[in-house]
Design an enzyme around this catalytic site. Structure first.
Site, PDB file in Angstrom:
ATOM      1  CG  HIS A  56       4.933  40.498  56.536  1.00 49.00           C
ATOM      2  ND1 HIS A  56       5.682  39.688  57.362  1.00 49.00           N
ATOM      3  CD2 HIS A  56       4.845  39.847  55.351  1.00 49.00           C
ATOM      4  CE1 HIS A  56       6.027  38.594  56.698  1.00 49.00           C
ATOM      5  NE2 HIS A  56       5.519  38.669  55.471  1.00 49.00           N
ATOM      6  CD  GLU A  57       2.203  41.212  52.500  1.00 48.13           C
ATOM      7  OE1 GLU A  57       2.906  41.084  51.474  1.00 48.13           O
ATOM      8  OE2 GLU A  57       1.925  40.259  53.244  1.00 48.13           O
ATOM      9  CG  HIS A  92       7.296  40.459  51.152  1.00 40.04           C
ATOM     10  ND1 HIS A  92       8.347  39.590  51.345  1.00 40.04           N
ATOM     11  CD2 HIS A  92       6.262  39.980  51.912  1.00 40.04           C
ATOM     12  CE1 HIS A  92       7.980  38.636  52.195  1.00 40.04           C
ATOM     13  NE2 HIS A  92       6.724  38.859  52.551  1.00 40.04           N
TER      14      HIS A  92
END
Length: 404
Positions: free
Chosen positions: A57-58, A61
């Protein structure tokens, strides 16, 4: 103060399709060394799955930001004190103590960053499309990762497929209950209720039993015989007891009767079709669970789970079948994506809502103080809820109950 785009682990009921997980139990205090080692390994496997999901997920980003030339200052898995950290170029990477999620930090409001406030490569100075891309990339990464997990499952162990069978299964019968007195046994399949339900379902049977306290209810069941594959039909009469609220009860657990088989694709195209079907089915299950959580929160609040309970379930899955980790990882990915799309402060959905509000105002930015207060208060609330869930779920673990 830095702008952070954070993610938090799922904190609502999770549906584990095909996993057959009914009870979570972690190592008992009297476990043998071999059992203890196996349990530690299974817990480590589940924790690794969660860490990988947060990392993905990170990374979504992070990759979206760096690919657009946007300044990034931090990449963290976890919150709170750093257990390990290192710096690579302008970015500090860290593993932190509180396993509630992670974040990517941007130096937009850091006076010591060395960047001018009007630097065009600060996230806050980028146009709306760039910011929408960066904020939504984490959810997109989880969705892609979930599909890849299911695709790998299709290519290796196969996709579980449920084949609906006639009747309603009775997995459990309480000793001394009305069902036990009538002769119902675990493993029986209720095929019909003559004159009432020729082809019963779980809701139909539940409604019939509730409406029939102290009344004869005739049922036809199928029961496994002494020979392999041998089943016979038996007619029984059950008299439901009366509950406190006046409805009938017979003391059984009921579930749909189905058989799970694994389908193995013959080629990559077939694997893609199977993975897409399973991805869609799991996504629908996750969204329905989220909807039920909000519509019936008073009934589902006790089922809301934090990282400890999720790891415990994952450990149980790993102990029972390594193949189940595919489904576990896919479901948690989908849950994380769904949760982070909610328009709540501190979640990606909350940041997206603020950016869209800015776009609706013709590009007029929301005052920084107001935005920071909204996001900071959201982070505080989520961390408090997360810590509460960690404490509650830890106290509910079987070996902790044995100690207490």
């Amino acid at each position: 103060c830095q702008i952070i785009h954070s993610t938090f682990l799922p904190s609502h009921p999770v549906s584990y399709t095909h996993l057959d997980v009914y009870k979570v139990s972690v190592v008992a205090s009297a476990a043998a060394p071999s059992d203890l080692l196996a349990s530690v390994e299974s817990v480590a496997s589940a924790a690794s799955v969660l860490a990988a999901i947060v990392l993905v997920h990170e990374s979504g980003h992070f990759v979206a930001a760096t690919s657009r030339g946007i300044h990034v200052s931090q990449f963290s898995v976890g919150f709170g004190p750093a257990l390990a950290r290192f710096r690579l170029g302008p970015v500090e990477y860290a593993l932190r103590a509180i396993p509630l999620g992670g974040y990517v930090g941007f130096p937009d409001d850091d006076p010591e960053s060395g960047f001018a406030p009007d630097d065009p490569d600060l996230l806050r100075n980028r146009p709306v499309p760039d910011r929408l891309l960066v904020v939504s990339a984490g959810v997109a990464a989880n969705l892609v990762f979930a599909f890849l997990i299911i695709y790998a499952q299709a290519l290796t162990v196969g996709i579980p497929v449920q084949a609906q069978l006639p009747g309603v299964l009775v997995p459990e019968v309480l000793p001394g209950s009305a069902a036990a007195r009538a002769g119902l046994l675990p493993g029986d399949v209720i095929l019909s209720v003559p004159g009432v339900a020729p082809d019963p379902s779980v809701p139909v049977l539940v409604d019939l039993i509730k409406a029939s306290p102290n009344m004869d209810v005739s049922v036809t069941v199928s029961r496994t015989g002494p020979g392999a594959g041998d089943r016979r039909s038996i007619d029984l009469t059950v008299v439901p007891d009366t509950s406190v609220d006046g409805t009938g009860r017979i003391g059984v657990q009921l579930s749909p009767n189905f058989r799970v088989t694994r389908v193995h694709p013959n080629n990559l195209a077939e694997a893609t079709v199977l993975a897409l079907r399973e991805f869609t089915a799991l996504g629908g299950t996750v969204l329905d669970g989220l909807r039920q959580t909000f519509l019936n929160f008073s009934q589902t609040a006790e089922k809301v789970s934090g990282p400890v309970a999720i790891i415990a379930v994952g450990a149980e899955v790993a102990r029972s079948s390594a193949e189940g980790l595919f489904q576990f990882a896919a479901v948690i990915n989908l849950n994380l994506a769904a949760i982070n799309l909610l328009p709540l402060p501190a979640l990606d959905g909350g940041t997206l809502a603020l950016i869209l509000l800015e776009a609706a105002r013709g590009g007029q930015k929301i005052p920084r103080e107001i935005e920071q207060r909204i996001m900071s208060s959201g982070i505080l609330v989520v961390l408090m809820v997360g810590m509460f869930l960690i404490v509650r779920d830890t106290l509910n673990l079987d070996f902790i109950k044995d100690i207490l």
